[in-house]
Structures are given as C-alpha cells and as structure tokens.
Motif scaffolding. Sequence first.
Motif, short mmCIF file in Angstrom:
data_model
loop_
_atom_site.label_atom_id
_atom_site.label_comp_id
_atom_site.label_asym_id
_atom_site.label_seq_id
_atom_site.Cartn_x
_atom_site.Cartn_y
_atom_site.Cartn_z
N LEU A 44 0.75 -1.83 0.24
CA LEU A 44 0.31 0.34 0.10
C LEU A 44 0.89 1.25 0.27
CD1 LEU A 44 -2.80 1.33 -0.26
CD2 LEU A 44 -2.30 0.92 2.47
N MET A 45 1.72 1.37 1.13
CA MET A 45 2.41 2.45 1.02
C MET A 45 3.45 2.92 -0.39
SD MET A 45 4.41 2.41 4.42
CE MET A 45 4.64 0.73 5.21
N ARG A 70 3.13 6.97 7.38
CA ARG A 70 3.49 4.99 7.07
C ARG A 70 3.20 4.98 8.54
NH1 ARG A 70 8.51 6.81 4.88
NH2 ARG A 70 9.32 6.76 6.89
N SER A 71 3.33 5.75 9.30
CA SER A 71 2.77 4.45 10.76
C SER A 71 1.01 4.43 11.20
CB SER A 71 3.29 6.21 11.79
OG SER A 71 3.17 5.50 13.08
N GLN A 72 0.81 5.31 10.29
CA GLN A 72 -1.13 5.71 10.41
C GLN A 72 -1.36 3.79 9.39
OE1 GLN A 72 -2.46 9.05 8.62
NE2 GLN A 72 -2.52 10.10 10.46
N ILE A 73 -0.85 4.08 8.21
CA ILE A 73 -0.65 2.97 7.78
C ILE A 73 -0.57 1.35 7.96
CG2 ILE A 73 0.25 1.80 5.20
CD1 ILE A 73 -0.30 3.98 4.01
N ARG A 74 0.50 1.46 9.33
CA ARG A 74 1.00 0.32 9.92
C ARG A 74 -0.23 0.07 10.83
NH1 ARG A 74 6.80 1.55 8.51
NH2 ARG A 74 7.72 -0.21 7.25
N GLU A 75 -0.15 1.16 11.69
CA GLU A 75 -1.35 0.97 12.87
C GLU A 75 -2.39 0.84 12.74
OE1 GLU A 75 -1.36 4.68 14.85
OE2 GLU A 75 0.63 4.62 15.24
N ARG A 76 -2.82 0.85 11.38
CA ARG A 76 -4.52 0.17 10.95
C ARG A 76 -4.88 -1.20 9.97
NH1 ARG A 76 -8.18 4.78 9.31
NH2 ARG A 76 -7.83 6.71 9.54
N ILE A 77 -3.41 -1.51 9.11
CA ILE A 77 -3.12 -2.48 9.57
C ILE A 77 -2.88 -3.32 10.23
CG2 ILE A 77 -1.71 -4.19 8.03
CD1 ILE A 77 -2.00 -3.08 6.21
N MET A 78 -2.24 -3.46 11.59
CA MET A 78 -2.56 -3.97 12.79
C MET A 78 -3.49 -4.13 13.20
SD MET A 78 1.45 -3.21 14.51
CE MET A 78 1.22 -1.94 14.79
N ALA A 79 -4.33 -2.81 13.20
CA ALA A 79 -6.27 -3.24 13.61
C ALA A 79 -7.05 -3.97 13.03
CB ALA A 79 -6.22 -1.66 13.83
N GLY A 80 -6.89 -4.41 12.02
CA GLY A 80 -7.32 -5.60 11.47
C GLY A 80 -8.13 -4.77 10.50
N GLU A 82 -8.94 -3.19 6.02
CA GLU A 82 -8.37 -3.70 4.64
C GLU A 82 -7.19 -2.52 3.79
OE1 GLU A 82 -8.37 -6.32 3.07
OE2 GLU A 82 -9.13 -7.28 5.11
N PRO A 83 -6.57 -2.48 3.07
CA PRO A 83 -6.10 -1.86 2.49
C PRO A 83 -6.67 -0.76 1.68
CG PRO A 83 -3.87 -3.80 2.75
CD PRO A 83 -5.85 -4.30 2.83
N GLU A 84 -7.45 -1.40 1.38
CA GLU A 84 -8.86 -0.82 0.39
C GLU A 84 -9.09 0.53 0.92
OE1 GLU A 84 -9.28 1.37 -2.99
OE2 GLU A 84 -7.72 -0.55 -2.82
N HIS A 85 -9.01 -0.05 2.35
CA HIS A 85 -10.30 1.14 3.00
C HIS A 85 -9.42 1.61 3.42
CE1 HIS A 85 -11.56 2.23 7.04
NE2 HIS A 85 -13.13 2.14 6.45
N ILE A 86 -8.46 1.48 3.93
CA ILE A 86 -6.85 2.43 4.27
C ILE A 86 -6.58 3.98 2.76
CG2 ILE A 86 -5.07 3.10 4.86
CD1 ILE A 86 -5.39 0.38 6.30
N ARG A 87 -6.51 2.86 1.66
CA ARG A 87 -6.16 3.92 0.67
C ARG A 87 -7.56 5.03 0.11
NH1 ARG A 87 -3.67 3.25 -3.43
NH2 ARG A 87 -3.43 1.07 -3.63
N GLU A 92 -9.59 9.99 0.86
CA GLU A 92 -10.41 11.03 1.18
C GLU A 92 -10.23 12.08 1.77
OE1 GLU A 92 -13.81 10.73 4.53
OE2 GLU A 92 -14.45 9.37 3.29
N ARG A 93 -8.84 12.05 2.69
CA ARG A 93 -8.38 13.00 3.58
C ARG A 93 -7.35 13.65 2.98
NH1 ARG A 93 -5.01 11.39 9.15
NH2 ARG A 93 -5.05 13.87 9.31
N TYR A 94 -6.61 13.17 1.59
CA TYR A 94 -5.45 14.64 1.06
C TYR A 94 -6.16 14.54 -0.35
CZ TYR A 94 -2.88 13.18 5.08
OH TYR A 94 -2.12 12.82 6.56
N GLY A 95 -7.04 14.10 -0.90
CA GLY A 95 -7.03 14.07 -1.90
C GLY A 95 -6.97 13.40 -2.91
N ASP A 96 -7.61 13.40 -4.34
CA ASP A 96 -6.89 12.21 -5.77
C ASP A 96 -6.04 11.58 -5.72
OD1 ASP A 96 -9.48 11.32 -5.60
OD2 ASP A 96 -10.15 12.38 -7.21
N TRP A 97 -4.80 13.29 -5.29
CA TRP A 97 -3.81 13.19 -5.84
C TRP A 97 -3.08 12.92 -4.71
CZ3 TRP A 97 1.14 15.26 -3.88
CH2 TRP A 97 2.14 15.07 -5.25
N VAL A 98 -3.10 11.48 -4.14
CA VAL A 98 -2.22 11.15 -2.77
C VAL A 98 -2.12 10.15 -3.55
CG1 VAL A 98 -3.57 9.90 -1.35
CG2 VAL A 98 -1.31 10.68 -0.58
#
Length: 135
Positions: A44-45, A70-80, A82-87, A92-98
């Motif tokens: 995902l990163m 990176r930290s937020q992604i890892r924390e959310r993955i460890m919380a269970g 899905e990568p697509e939900h994180i994406r 939503e938070r930073y815009g399509d450009w991210v």
Amino acid sequence: MRLMIALLALILSAPAFGQSALPPAPWADRQIPDPAQEKEARDLMLTIRCLTCQSQSIADSNASMAGDMRSQIRERIMAGEEPEHIRRWLIERYGDWVSYEPTGDPILWPLWAAPAVLLALGALLLRGRLKRRTR
C-alpha cells in the motif's frame, strides 16, 4: 538602532524555531512483526504519493509527513483494516492526488478521451492533406 537590530535578528531567526520537536511516529521506520501484514502495508505504501516530496512514494521518502503516513498505515493494518479501506480513507483525507493509481471518475473522462480525439483529428488532417496532393 540596537532595538531594530535585535528585532531584525529575531525575525530572521524565526524559521529556526519552526522545527518540530516532536518525536517521529512510532511505526514510521519499524516493521510490523507479522510478515504478511508488513507486506500488505508495504504494498500500500508503494502506491501512495508523498505529499512533501511529490515524486516519491511514502515508502521511499524520508520526509516526516511520509513517516507519519507510514505509521498510520501500519497501525491501521495491525488493527485489522483492509488496505483498500485505508487507501479510500487517505484519498478522502488528502485528495485523489495522493494515490498513484488513476481514478475513473466521470469528471475525468474527457482527460481519458483527449488522446483518442487528438489522434482522430490528426488522422483527418493527414487524410485531407493527402487528398489535396493527389488532385
């Protein structure tokens, strides 16, 4: 005069005080103990653009913003999560450009169609030029 010099020195030194004294995010540079989760996070990163560097993924960037992401992604993955939900959350938070992956939103359809339209116009112009030469 001394007051003006002191004030000028204070104003010019202001950017030095802008450095963050916050410690780096806890999971910015540490891997998740579970290799499968770390692979999901790393994959995902690699598809998320660094907002500071703009030409690197957050996996490759040394910017503090990329470390936080990176930290937020890892924390959310460890919380269970899905990568697509994180994406979707990051977009939503930073815009399509991210995201390096283009979207298929209807507002972008003209951009996807523009190369085909330009090629068709070029072909028509070339055909007209060739017809004139043969006459």
